[in-house]
Design an enzyme around this catalytic site. Structure first.
Site, PDB file in Angstrom:
ATOM      1  N   THR A 111       0.855  -1.182   0.000  1.00  0.00           N
ATOM      2  CA  THR A 111       0.000   0.000   0.000  1.00  0.00           C
ATOM      3  C   THR A 111       0.891   1.230   0.000  1.00  0.00           C
ATOM      4  O   THR A 111       2.033   1.167   0.443  1.00  0.00           O
ATOM      5  CB  THR A 111      -0.973  -0.023   1.199  1.00  0.00           C
ATOM      6  OG1 THR A 111      -1.805   1.138   1.126  1.00  0.00           O
ATOM      7  CG2 THR A 111      -0.232   0.001   2.534  1.00  0.00           C
ATOM      8  N   HIS A 147       2.319 -11.192  14.198  1.00  0.00           N
ATOM      9  CA  HIS A 147       3.308 -11.740  15.106  1.00  0.00           C
ATOM     10  C   HIS A 147       2.986 -13.174  15.539  1.00  0.00           C
ATOM     11  O   HIS A 147       3.813 -13.864  16.115  1.00  0.00           O
ATOM     12  CB  HIS A 147       3.421 -10.839  16.347  1.00  0.00           C
ATOM     13  CG  HIS A 147       4.809 -10.794  16.932  1.00  0.00           C
ATOM     14  ND1 HIS A 147       5.678 -11.856  16.854  1.00  0.00           N
ATOM     15  CD2 HIS A 147       5.481  -9.808  17.588  1.00  0.00           C
ATOM     16  CE1 HIS A 147       6.808 -11.536  17.459  1.00  0.00           C
ATOM     17  NE2 HIS A 147       6.725 -10.300  17.905  1.00  0.00           N
TER      18      HIS A 147
END
Lengths: 324, 354, 431
Positions: free
Chosen positions: C352, C404
């Protein structure tokens, strides 16, 4: 091998057990002199004497209770209910006394309560019931429902030798209609083991009692249409053969649960729950029940015919399920 | 008291406890009877008034205060191989047949060491070795079972008897009819003992049956029936003795109504306000233990000092039994699923009396 | 014979659509395939051609009304209005597992999805087999009741050579792969929440969210709920890229007809890094990690009503020019709303570019079921220290938001170092 009727096979099984074990004796209404309402015990009074073939008053509660008492002190009573419908009169003794004694204080209660059940003979509401589920829901009892003459003999013998109370359902429609090769020698059919009555690949019809024959009839009719039914005869409902049920489901992936008993609370519900818990991902279609509707058993032939599951109804359900 | 053999003795025959009868038990038996009367009274007091109120016993508590003479006077004369099927107010029957008080208390406390391993409460405790078959809560179910026990005796040619206790309320149940009829038809060695204690829970006798005395039920089935003073332990002993003799001789069952009174509520949580106070006061005067004690003292069978010692011994026994029971562990929850069926893996020590 | 005009299902998970404009009035004559109305869904805006020739007799769904897919929006009456397969479909889905007669689905070419995925009717057994054999059921033709895929059907499918069709990354497909932190140019005011206490009634305007806006909202929140977001930011010197552009921009445009933009550089750098760190090109499925064989890079494109993320399929198989072409093509068609449903699905990693609006860097939200998203900040000249002296260099901040649960910080930073290295030491030919 001798050919025996369903009824003769039961008689032979009891007979052999009485010869084998002197602690086996019979209690019931009209079982001695008369030989039983369906003549299951015919000839036994003459052979074994009045001490072991005991005609009782019309007292189902006392009959079952007395059987429990005699069993507690070491005998093996075999009780006949003239019709399984009448076991309701001795219900308390069955479910509260006999079923719970071992769990409560450890005494064995080796009794067999046997008798004719089921419809198809225009017996009306009180001579036609399939009330096995009253007892399947009672831990401590065993419930046995044979379909073939071979199994009837092997299972009545196993029931008599069992150290627990066994409710043994004989289907009156099968008594004289079903004939089978039955070995003359001693054998038992273990309680809790099902039997594949017919191998098939497309749809497993899981059933018991007289409906085994209905399922076989439907299977034969559908064979020409290319639909292969497997028929699993449960033979025992409590305990029942979970492994055999799951094996048939895993093989065919589509299931019809068939019984003559009414629908709500019938054994099919238990099986459906088992299958969905343990074989959900083996299902290729919905679990279908074919059962009697939730009514008492009606008397008039057209009503009774409507009430009872038959091969046509099974075949119709099987066709739809096959196309599903 | 009238002879039991006549079916027409359908009248109350109060034995007056003013002397020993010719067929009375020996001195040793009399002492044992007094011991069991007192032990039963005191043990049940501990159960109902102490352990229950301390929260150590949970659930229902039913005791037989005031009617101890019936259990003691009957069970004391059973021999090996006989069976008793006590009612819920016949604690003495369990003790007399050989259950240890500490084990019964462990059962009351729901402990793993109790005879039912926590599966059953109150006196729902049985033993085929000791010849005791317990009630189930639908009372009256034991009467047909007693018939079956006696039927087995008959089929095996044994002279043993089955003695079954039940209350007057239970006589309204169909099982009682079926069992008494069956026993009479088959000439079974069953002694039907009705502990008529005046109330079935809150229902008085006049709302339970419409005859004066229940002994008429015996002849109605073709067996002797007699109504006696159930608070007179010697009358119970004597009457049951005759019934047992008939039974052992193969002459069939007997029906004995023992009139007594329930000196408690139906259970430990029932204040029994429906029982008129005057009635309780009246009945208290007929206490079976006081009465028997007086008789034994008057007849010099026992001394006051001996009674004192007996009472001390009983308290000690109860203390020890309670201490034992309280020290017992509770059963592990997962054992609940064991033993539904009798099978090779069953941990019960099952035995058969025949 | 009347023909129903239905709200089409324009995308696998599209549940509803909005009629934005009727191009015909009731009573108008319309030819078959002539544009009849315009609709808007969260995926695409489209012009709907008339299913039949005849007269538009009824308009059942007015402009700006939103209805579930398969809803009848209008009726054409007239000659030659043959019943098509689409019309035969009931407006609402058939009920669940019940034996019921229904028409079989029409035959479909084996290489095309039979039906959109959320309409697939099968059985627990079939779904298990599909999972075990990595089969996308959309490609299996069902012959059971109502087109249901039965055991027989999937076994027949598996028996065909080359039938193993990979399922898109994870089981629960995201409805719209559109998230990033790009602040979309929202044209309509959208205070859907109740006005705060004390606000004077009338001072606010309540406008329902568009389908696209609702989808974006849902997926943003779902992603935040699903993934353990961490963002790491790297500073990259763009001198080498600048030099290349200065050198080749004109020639590139002349030869290939497309502008030499920065985007293909970032895509190529990301692809190289993804090849080296496949965990960044993965998905989470329950307790399993799904490593994607293909590298499909989504490029967030801001629209004036939201944003959309077209996907460069098999980006790892394209050279710089191929990537540049794909970027140009997809971005162009995204802006003109001419993307196919297929072209906004199946991404395995997203880039992006908030930098075009001046942002230094953002902390983008991961586009589920992907596990990382790269945000490109503004590229501008900044003073930096080089050889203990202050130098002026074109710089950019690259922000990687990563999940994560799957990716450790060390791996994320190694990945970024790779991206940085590729950009700062560009080797590939751009012409």
């Amino acid at each position: 091998m001798p050919i025996l009727t369903h009824l003769e096979a039961i008689r032979q099984g009891i007979w052999e057990e009485m010869e084998r074990d002197p602690s086996v004796f019979l209690l019931g209404e009209d079982i001695g002199v008369y030989g039983g309402a369906f003549k299951v015990t015919a000839g036994m009074l003459e052979k074994f004497g009045a001490d072991r073939v005991i005609d009782t008053p019309i007292s189902e509660s006392a009959i079952v209770g007395a059987a429990v008492g005699a069993a507690l002190v070491g005998l093996r009573p075999v009780v006949e209910m003239q019709f399984m419908d009448f076991i309701a009169c001795g219900f308390d003794q069955v479910v509260n006394m006999a079923a719970k004694i071992h769990y409560r204080w450890g005494a064995a209660v080796p009794i067999v309560i046997r008798g004719p059940s089921g419809a198809g003979v225009h017996g009306g509401p009180y001579h036609s019931q399939s009330n096995e589920m009253w007892f399947v829901h009672t831990p401590g009892l065993k419930v046995v429902v044979p379909a073939t003459a071979y199994d009837a003999k092997g299972l009545i013998k196993a029931s008599i030798r069992d150290n627990n109370p066994v409710i043994f359902y004989e289907h009156k429609f099968l008594y004289r209609r079903i004939k089978d090769e039955v070995p003359a020698e001693d054998y038992v059919v273990p309680i809790g083991k099902a039997r594949v009555a017919r191998e098939g690949t497309d749809i497993a019809v899981i059933t018991y009692g007289a409906m085994v024959w209905t399922a076989l009839e439907a299977a034969q009719a559908l064979e020409q249409e290319g639909i292969s039914l497997e028929v699993l005869d449960l033979r025992s409902l409590l305990p029942y053969d979970e492994e055999a049920v799951l094996a048939s489901v895993r093989k065919c992936n589509k299931v019809i649960l068939l019984h003559e008993d009414t629908r709500i609370g019938g054994f099919a519900g238990e099986l459906a729950a088992l299958i969905s818990e343990k074989a959900f991902e083996d299902l290729d279609g919905p679990i279908i029940r074919v059962t009697a509707p939730d009514t008492p058993v009606p008397f008039s032939p057209p009503l009774e015919e409507y009430f009872l599951p038959n091969a046509k109804k099974v075949a119709e359900a099987a066709r739809k399920l096959a196309a599903y | 008291m009238r002879a039991i053999k006549s079916p027409k003795t359908a009248k109350i025959a109060y034995h007056r406890a003013d002397g020993l009868l010719p067929q009375s038990p020996d001195v040793g038996t009399l002492e044992r009877m007094l011991y069991y009367l007192k032990l039963t009274r005191e043990a049940e007091y501990r159960i109902e008034r102490v352990l229950y109120r301390q929260g150590k016993i949970v659930g229902g508590v039913y005791v037989g205060r005031g009617q101890e003479a019936i259990g003691v006077g009957s069970a004391i004369q059973l021999v090996e191989g006989d069976f008793v099927l006590p009612s819920h107010r016949d604690f003495s029957s369990f003790l007399i047949r050989g259950f240890e008080l500490k084990d019964l208390l462990a059962n009351w406390l729901g402990r793993a060491n109790g005879p039912t391993r926590g599966r059953e409460n109150t006196t729902h405790v049985g033993s085929l070795k000791l010849g005791v078959i317990p009630i189930i809560s639908p009372l009256g179910d034991t009467l047909p079972v007693a018939c079956g026990v006696a039927l087995a005796f008959k089929l095996r040619g044994r002279k043993n008897v089955a003695l079954v206790h039940f209350g007057e309320g239970t006589t309204s149940r169909g099982d009682v009819h079926e069992a008494m009829n069956l026993a009479a038809v088959m000439k079974l060695a069953v002694i039907f003992i009705c502990n008529n204690n005046g109330y079935a829970y809150s229902t008085p006798t006049e709302r339970q049956y419409a005859v004066k005395d229940l002994c008429v039920r015996g002849p109605a089935y073709g067996m002797p029936g007699v109504t006696i003073d159930g608070n007179d332990v010697l009358a119970v002993y004597q009457t049951v003795r005759q019934a047992i003799e008939r039974a052992r001789a193969g002459e069939g069952p007997s029906f004995i109504e023992c009139k007594t009174f329930r000196m408690t509520g139906h259970s430990a949580h029932d204040a029994a306000e429906y029982v008129p106070k005057e009635r309780l006061e009246e009945e208290a005067k007929k206490d079976p233990i006081t009465r028997f004690e007086k008789l034994l003292l008057a007849q010099r069978v026992i001394t006051t000092r001996q009674i004192k010692q007996m009472e001390q011994r009983i308290q000690k026994e109860i203390d020890e039994a309670v201490a034992y029971a309280e020290a017992c562990p509770f059963p592990r929850g997962e054992t609940a699923i064991e033993g539904v069926y009798c099978g090779p893996d069953c941990w019960w020590e099952t035995g058969s009396a025949v | 014979m009347p023909t129903n005009v239905i709200m089409p299902q324009m995308g696998e998970s599209v549940a509803e659509g909005t009629v934005t404009r009727w191009l015909k009035k009731v009573g108008d004559r319309v030819e078959r395939d002539e544009p009849l109305l315009e609709i808007s869904t969260d995926k695409v805006d489209a012009e709907i051609p008339s299913p039949a020739a005849g007269t538009l007799t009824q308009i059942l769904v007015r402009e700006n009304e939103t209805v579930p897919v398969n809803t009848v929006v209008g009726v054409i009456d007239g000659e030659g209005a043959a019943v098509s397969a689409a019309q035969a479909q009931p407006a609402t889905p058939l009920p669940g597992p019940e034996l019921k007669d229904a028409e079989a689905a029409p035959g479909l070419p084996a290489n095309a999805p039979s039906v959109s995925r959320d309409k697939i009717r099968s059985s627990p057994l079939v779904r298990r087999i599909a999972r075990e054999h990595n089969v996308d059921l959309a490609y299996v033709r069902g012959t059971g009741l109502g087109g249901r895929i039965s055991k027989k059907d999937i076994l027949a499918y598996l028996a065909q050579p080359g039938s193993q069709r990979a399922i898109p990354p994870t089981a629960p497909q995201p409805a719209t792969p559109t998230p990033s932190s790009v602040p979309p140019a929202v044209s309509a005011p959208a205070p859907a929440a109740p006005p705060p206490a004390g606000t004077v009634a009338g001072a606010t305007q309540v406008v329902p969210m568009t389908a696209m806006r609702r989808q974006i909202a849902e997926h943003m929140v779902a992603s935040k709920r699903t993934a353990a977001h961490v963002t790491t930011v790297f500073e990259v010197e763009m001198t080498r890229v600048f030099e290349l552009r200065a050198q080749y921009a004109a020639a590139f445009e002349q030869r290939h007809g497309i502008k030499l933009t920065f985007t293909p550089f970032f895509v190529r750098a990301a692809v190289e890094a993804l090849k080296q760190y496949p965990i960044v090109n993965a998905s989470v499925d329950g307790n399993n990690i799904i490593y994607h064989r293909d590298i499909n890079i989504g490029i967030a494109v801001a629209l004036d009503t939201g944003l959309i993320v077209p996907v460069i399929k098999h980006a790892d198989e394209k050279n710089f020019l191929g990537v540049a072409r794909a970027v140009q093509d997809l971005a162009g068609r995204a802006r003109s709303k001419r993307l196919d449903v297929d072209e906004v699905q199946g991404g395995t990693f997203t880039i992006t570019n908030p930098g075009i609006f001046g942002s230094l860097f953002g902390t983008p939200i991961i586009n589920q079921p992907q596990v990382a998203i790269l945000g490109v900040g503004v590229i501008e000249k900044r003073p930096v220290v080089r050889d203990d002296a202050i130098a002026i260099r074109p710089m950019v901040y690259l922000a990687l938001s990563f999940d994560h649960r799957l990716i450790d910080g060390a791996v994320a930073d190694q990945f970024m170092n790779k991206v940085k290295a590729v950009l700062e030491n560009w080797e590939e030919s751009v012409v």
